[in-house]
Design a protein around this motif. Structure first.
Motif, mmCIF file in Angstrom:
data_model
loop_
_atom_site.group_PDB
_atom_site.id
_atom_site.type_symbol
_atom_site.label_atom_id
_atom_site.label_comp_id
_atom_site.label_asym_id
_atom_site.label_seq_id
_atom_site.Cartn_x
_atom_site.Cartn_y
_atom_site.Cartn_z
ATOM 1 N N THR A 115 0.834 -1.200 0.000
ATOM 2 C CA THR A 115 0.000 0.000 0.000
ATOM 3 C C THR A 115 0.870 1.253 0.000
ATOM 4 O OG1 THR A 115 -1.783 1.185 1.115
ATOM 5 C CG2 THR A 115 -0.191 0.096 2.533
ATOM 6 N N LYS A 116 0.342 2.320 -0.567
ATOM 7 C CA LYS A 116 1.077 3.583 -0.541
ATOM 8 C C LYS A 116 0.728 4.404 0.695
ATOM 9 C CE LYS A 116 -2.082 6.150 -3.603
ATOM 10 N NZ LYS A 116 -2.179 6.860 -4.877
ATOM 11 N N MET A 117 -0.172 3.899 1.526
ATOM 12 C CA MET A 117 -0.550 4.608 2.749
ATOM 13 C C MET A 117 0.617 4.577 3.735
ATOM 14 S SD MET A 117 -3.982 4.219 4.919
ATOM 15 C CE MET A 117 -4.139 4.843 6.567
ATOM 16 N N SER A 118 0.961 5.753 4.247
ATOM 17 C CA SER A 118 2.126 5.846 5.125
ATOM 18 C C SER A 118 1.789 5.743 6.610
ATOM 19 C CB SER A 118 2.869 7.160 4.860
ATOM 20 O OG SER A 118 2.021 8.256 5.136
ATOM 21 N N PHE A 119 0.531 5.655 6.968
ATOM 22 C CA PHE A 119 0.110 5.563 8.374
ATOM 23 C C PHE A 119 0.719 4.321 9.018
ATOM 24 C CE2 PHE A 119 -3.326 4.294 11.456
ATOM 25 C CZ PHE A 119 -3.133 5.329 12.354
ATOM 26 N N ILE A 120 1.336 4.481 10.196
ATOM 27 C CA ILE A 120 2.034 3.358 10.831
ATOM 28 C C ILE A 120 1.118 2.461 11.655
ATOM 29 C CG2 ILE A 120 4.257 4.516 10.890
ATOM 30 C CD1 ILE A 120 3.743 5.015 13.908
#
Length: 164
Positions: A135-140
């Motif tokens: 995924t390109k989502m950067s949320f950890i």
């Protein structure tokens, strides 16, 4: 409870308005402002929450709204809200993954083939890159299970709520 829901709405609207300023499309920002002006009443949101399955029917929507503030830099939640860095999240519960029009999803999101429900949202919010490595989502991720449940309840209420 009424104060809780009213506070939740205020926090959610503040987060949404803050995120709206990040949109480069003025028409989309106008749509979001219009959607905010016609948000469901606290009584309607309370009824929606009461109809949710446990544990979401008793979740802390104020905490859910506060948790959504982490999301608001990339997502809006109002009906008709614009896509930002991430797609808008109004009606996310019950929506097929990768299906928001005019949003360029990563390939794994485009081909995931499932519908967002509470269990999948919980897994995603725990750690998006474990659930979907490319995924390109950067949320950890969000480690606290109560915070996740409160945020999911907030998303559920906002997915069920229709503007007046």
């Amino acid at each position: 409870m009424r104060r809780l829901v009213a506070t939740s709405i205020a926090l959610g609207l503040a987060a949404t308005l803050a995120a709206c300023g990040k949109s480069s499309n003025q028409d989309q920002g106008a749509q979001t402002t219009e959607a905010v002006a016609t948000a469901p009443s606290p009584e309607e949101l309370k009824k929606i929450q009461a109809s949710l399955p446990a544990p979401y029917n008793t979740a802390d929507l104020t905490n859910g709204a506060a948790s959504f503030a982490l999301c608001a830099s990339c997502h809006t939640i109002t009906s008709g809200g614009p896509n930002l860095t991430g797609p808008h999240l109004h009606d996310v519960v019950g929506r097929k993954v990768g299906s928001v029009a005019n949003y360029n999803y990563s390939e794994p999101m485009k081909t995931a083939g499932f519908t967002w429900d509470a269990a999948r949202l919980d897994s995603w919010l725990t750690n998006p890159r474990v659930m979907m490595p490319a995924t390109k989502m950067s949320f950890i991720g969000m480690k606290n299970p109560k915070d996740r449940a409160d945020l999911i309840a907030y998303l559920m209420v906002n997915s069920a709520a229709k503007p007046q």
